[in-house]
Motif scaffolding. Structure first.
Motif, PDB file in Angstrom:
ATOM      1  N   GLU A 112       0.838  -1.194   0.000  1.00 46.84           N
ATOM      2  CA  GLU A 112       0.000   0.000   0.000  1.00 46.84           C
ATOM      3  C   GLU A 112       0.877   1.250   0.000  1.00 46.84           C
ATOM      4  O   GLU A 112       1.921   1.285   0.654  1.00 46.84           O
ATOM      5  N   SER A 147       0.373   5.552   0.370  1.00 48.87           N
ATOM      6  CA  SER A 147      -0.584   6.627   0.625  1.00 48.87           C
ATOM      7  C   SER A 147      -0.288   7.800  -0.280  1.00 48.87           C
ATOM      8  O   SER A 147       0.879   8.156  -0.499  1.00 48.87           O
ATOM      9  N   LYS A 171      -3.802   4.390  -1.362  1.00 48.51           N
ATOM     10  CA  LYS A 171      -4.740   4.805  -0.319  1.00 48.51           C
ATOM     11  C   LYS A 171      -4.693   6.326  -0.230  1.00 48.51           C
ATOM     12  O   LYS A 171      -3.618   6.915  -0.147  1.00 48.51           O
ATOM     13  N   ASP A 195      -4.152  10.106   8.842  1.00 46.63           N
ATOM     14  CA  ASP A 195      -3.754   9.199   7.757  1.00 46.63           C
ATOM     15  C   ASP A 195      -2.279   9.381   7.403  1.00 46.63           C
ATOM     16  O   ASP A 195      -1.601   8.437   7.013  1.00 46.63           O
TER      17      ASP A 195
END
Ligand code: 1PR
Length: 628
Positions: free
Chosen positions: A78, A80, A104, A111
Motif C-alpha cells: 500500500e 498513501s 490509499k 492518515d
C-alpha cells in the motif's frame, strides 16, 4: 514512541511481502504493455472508446518489467497519496497502480501519521498549496512524517519545493522548512519560462532512486526526464547533503532531486517521464529493488553533445477529436480545418482516422514527447454536459505516461436550462481526469480583445487568469488558429504585418498579418496572432500552440514566418503546428526559429506516413537536442 513502533512494524511487514513472488510484464520498445497491464476493470461503455485490434499489431520489443508481486490479491503493498485536489495527480495514482501498488488516499492528518509510504505530488501554485495544507491541518503531520524519516516519502514537483524554507512564488510564502533554501524564479537572459520539457537529470551521487541500471546504484545514469515549472531551488552549502541531482537551465543548475535516507523528492515528474520515470517510481516504491529494465533514454555516446545535452526540442502528436454524424467520438483531420470527406466537390462524412484512446497510446509507444487532444467542436457546448472527452482523458492517462494536453470548449458557458459552467470548472474537470495542461482557443481571442480595450489590463476574471492563478501558468496553453490576411500596405492594418517571402497574396500582395479566428476558423477577428500571444503571456498563459489554417494538412512544412514572429514576441514556449509532411520539417522549423520549443503534427502520424522516431532521428542528425 508507540506511534513509531506501529509504523515500524507496518513498514517491515510491507517490505517482507514485497519480494515473495514475481510476475513478468512485457513492454514494447517504447514501453507498450503486452500483458498483465492490470488496469482495473473497464466497463463496457469505456471499452467502446478502446480499440484493441490495432494496438495488438504494434511490435513488442525489448523492455521488460518484472514486477515483484506480493500479496494474494496481487498488490505489492500500500502507498498513501496526498491529493489535496489542486491539479492532476491521476497520473501519479495510475503510475503506482500500474507498478502493482494499492493506492490509499490521505483524508485526514491521522492518515499521514499512519502511512507506510507517502507520495506527495504537489500541484498548483506554492501559496495556494500551503493554504490548503494549513486549512486541512496537514502541515504538522507532514513535517512529523518527514522529520521522523523512518518511512519512505516521495515529493514530486511542488512536493519538492514545499520541503524548502519558502518560495518567492505567490508573493513570498513560507514552506515546510525541512530543507534550507528559498525557491526562486528562473533567471537568465532571454530564458523561456516555464521550463517545460525533457531535460537532463545530472545524477550527483549514488542512490537507489535514480539507479536505472539494474542493481547497481553506482551506475546511476543521467537521463532526460520531464520538467514543468517556473520556480526552482538552488544548491547551496546548507542543503548540499540533500542534493541528489541537478539540471542545467537558466543562469545556474537547479536542484532536480533530493534525498536523505527515506526522504526523497524530484522536481521533475516521474509519472510523465515515460518508462524512465516509471522505473524511478518503482525504485522508490520497492526501496531500490526494482527489476524493471529500461534502455537509456539518452542518445548514444556517438551523438554529439548538442543532441545529448540540454532541454530537448519536443515532438508532439495531436489528435483532433469530434463526434461523427453517427455520434461516435473519432479522431479526425482536416485540410485547412475542413474535416469532411470530399466526393465530387460535395461534403461527405467527418473523416475518421481512429479512436482517441488507442491512438494516444500508440503515440506514447512511438516516443512522442507529449500528446494533445483538441475537441474541435467544443465551442458548441460545454464539455461537462456529456463528458466523452473526460472519459477519453481518464482512459488515456492509464496508459500514456507523458504529458497530456486537452482543449476545446474551455470558457464560461450557460446552457439552455440556465445552468452556468465556469471555465475554471471545465478546466478543473479536465485536470482531475488526467490532463496536465488545458488549451484555450476561441475564448482567448475574446479575452485578448477585452485586454486591449481595457488599456492592456486583465480584470482577473478571464479563463486564462483564473486557471493560471489556481493551477499555475504552465497548465494554460493558448491555441491560436490564425490565417494569413494579405495587405498591399502594412499601414492598412493595426496588427503586426510582415513582408512575406513564403507566399504572396492572391493579387501579388507582399505583406501579410496572421488573423486570429474563433470557432475552429469559422469567424475571423481583427486581432493578429502576434498581438494575441503578447496579451496571453501578460495574462498568465504558460505556452502557445501556434496552428496555421493555411498550412493545416498541407504537408508543406511549418510556416516559419508565423512561428518566428510569435516566438520572438514572447518568452513562454511556442509550439509550431500545422503543415508537417516530412521528418525534416521538424528540424527545419527548429533550425529556422531557435526560440521555437516544440513542433506538433497530426496527419502524417495518423496516416502512418512518418513515425515520431523518424522525426527525432532527423533532428538528431541536425544536431538538435532530442529525446531519442
Ligand atoms: O476554440 O477553445 O473551443 O478550442 C477548439 C480547439 O479545436 C482549438 O484548439 C482549435 O485549434 C481546434 N480546432 C477547431 N477546429 C478545428 C478543425 O480542424 N476544424 N483543429 C481545429 C485544429 C489544428 C491542429 C492540427 C494541426 C496539425 N487543428 O490541431 O492538428 O494543424 O495538423 P497537420 O499536422 O495534419 O497539418 P476552443
Amino acid at each position: 514512541m508507540m506511534l513509531n513502533k506501529t509504523m515500524h512494524s507496518a513498514r517491515s511487514s510491507s517490505n517482507s511481502t514485497a519480494t515473495t513472488t514475481s510476475s513478468r510484464v512485457l513492454l514494447g520498445r517504447r514501453g507498450m504493455m503486452t500483458s498483465g497491464g492490470d488496469f482495473s476493470a473497464i466497463n463496457n461503455s469505456r471499452r467502446a472508446l478502446l480499440h484493441d485490434s490495432t494496438s495488438q499489431q504494434h511490435k513488442r520489443k525489448t523492455l521488460t518489467l518484472r514486477a515483484a508481486s506480493a500479496t494474494a490479491a496481487g498488490s505489492k503493498g500500500e502507498v498513501s497519496l496526498l491529493d489535496y485536489g489542486a491539479g492532476n495527480v491521476r497520473s501519479v495514482r495510475n503510475a503506482m497502480q500500474k507498478l502493482g501498488y494499492t493506492v490509499k488516499d490521505i483524508k485526514s492528518p491521522e492518515d499521514i501519521l499512519a502511512a507506510k509510504k507517502l507520495v506527495f505530488p504537489g500541484v498548483g501554485a506554492y501559496g495556494s498549496a500551503m493554504d490548503i495544507l494549513r486549512e486541512r491541518k496537514l502541515i504538522e503531520p507532514l513535517r512529523e512524517y518527514v522529520l521522523d524519516g523512518t518511512r519512505p516519502f516521495m515529493g514530486v514537483c511542488l512536493g519538492l519545493q514545499l520541503l524548502f524554507d519558502g518560495s518567492e512564488e505567490s508573493g513570498g510564502v513560507e514552506g515546510l522548512g525541512l530543507i534550507p533554501g528559498t525557491v526562486t524564479k528562473f533567471t537568465g537572459e532571454d530564458l523561456i519560462v516555464p521550463h517545460i520539457g525533457w531535460n537532463v537529470n545530472e545524477v550527483k551521487r549514488e542512490s537507489y532512486l535514480l539507479d536505472l541500471q539494474k542493481g547497481d546504484p553506482s551506475a546511476s545514469v543521467s537521463e532526460r526526464v520531464y520538467f514543468v515549472h517556473s520556480y526552482r531551488a538552488l544548491p547551496n552549502d546548507q542543503n548540499k547533503d540533500w542534493v541528489l541531482s541537478t539540471c542545467d537551465y537558466g543562469s545556474e543548475p537547479f536542484i532536480s532531486a533530493v534525498q536523505k535516507g527515506n526522504v526523497m523528492a524530484t522536481q521533475f515528474h516521474p509519472e510523465k517521464s515515460g518508462f524512465t520515470g516509471l522505473k524511478i517510481f518503482d525504485q522508490f516504491l520497492s526501496g531500490g529493488k526494482s527489476e524493471m529494465e529500461t534502455s537509456s533514454a539518452l542518445p548514444s555516446s556517438a551523438s554529439s553533445d548538442a543532441v545529448r545535452k540540454g532541454l530537448a526540442k519536443r515532438v508532439i502528436a495531436c489528435l483532433d477529436v469530434r463526434s461523427n454524424d453517427a455520434g461516435d467520438l473519432v479522431v479526425t483531420k482536416g485540410d485547412s480545418y475542413d474535416v469532411r470527406e470530399k466526393s465530387e466537390g460535395e461534403s461527405g462524412d467527418v473523416r475518421n482516422l481512429g479512436k482517441p484512446v488507442e491512438l494516444a497510446k500508440k503515440y506514447f509507444d512511438m516516443g512522442a514527447d507529449e500528446v494533445s487532444f483538441l475537441n474541435i467542436t467544443g465551442y458548441r457546448d460545454t464539455p461537462l454536459k456529456d463528458a466523452p472527452m473526460i472519459e477519453v482523458l481518464k482512459l488515456s492517462s492509464e496508459t500514456v505516461f507523458v504529458p497530456l494536453t486537452v482543449g476545446g470548449g474551455i470558457r464560461d458557458f450557460t446552457d439552455s436550462n440556465g445552468k452556468h459552467y465556469s471555465s475554471l470548472e471545465v478546466a478543473s474537470a479536465y485536470f482531475a481526469s488526467g490532463a496536465d495542461k488545458v488549451s484555450i482557443g476561441s475564448d482567448a481571442v475574446e479575452v485578448a480583445e477585452k485586454f486591449y480595450a481595457n488599456n492592456e489590463q486583465g480584470d482577473g476574471t478571464s479563463s486564462i487568469e483564473t486557471i493560471s492563478n489556481r493551477y499555475g501558468s504552465q497548465a494554460v496553453v493558448i491555441s491560436i488558429d490564425p490565417r494569413r490576411k494579405y495587405e498591399t500596405d502594412p499601414k492598412n492594418t493595426k496588427n503586426k504585418c510582415i513582408e512575406t517571402k513564403r507566399k504572396l497574396g492572391p493579387n501579388g500582395e507582399k505583406y501579410c498579418w496572421f488573423q486570429c479566428t474563433i470557432k475552429g476558423g469559422r469567424e475571423g477577428r481583427d486581432i493578429g496572432a502576434y498581438e494575441l500571444a503578447i496579451a496571453m503571456e501578460k495574462l498568465g498563459a504558460g505556452e502557445i500552440l501556434l496552428n496555421c489554417i493555411d498550412e493545416d494538412g498541407q504537408g508543406n512544412g511549418f510556416d516559419h514566418e508565423l512561428v518566428k514572429m510569435v516566438a520572438d514576441a514572447v518568452k513562454i514556449p511556442v509550439i509550431a503546428s500545422s503543415g508537417a509532411g516530412h521528418p525534416r520539417h521538424f528540424s527545419e522549423v527548429f533550425g529556422a526559429v531557435p526560440a521555437c520549443s516544440a513542433a506538433l503534427a497530426a496527419g502524417i502520424f495518423h496516416r502512418d506516413e512518418v513515425t515520431v522516431k523518424e522525426c527525432k532521428e532527423d533532428m538528431a542528425k541536425s544536431g538538435l537536442p532530442t529525446r531519442l
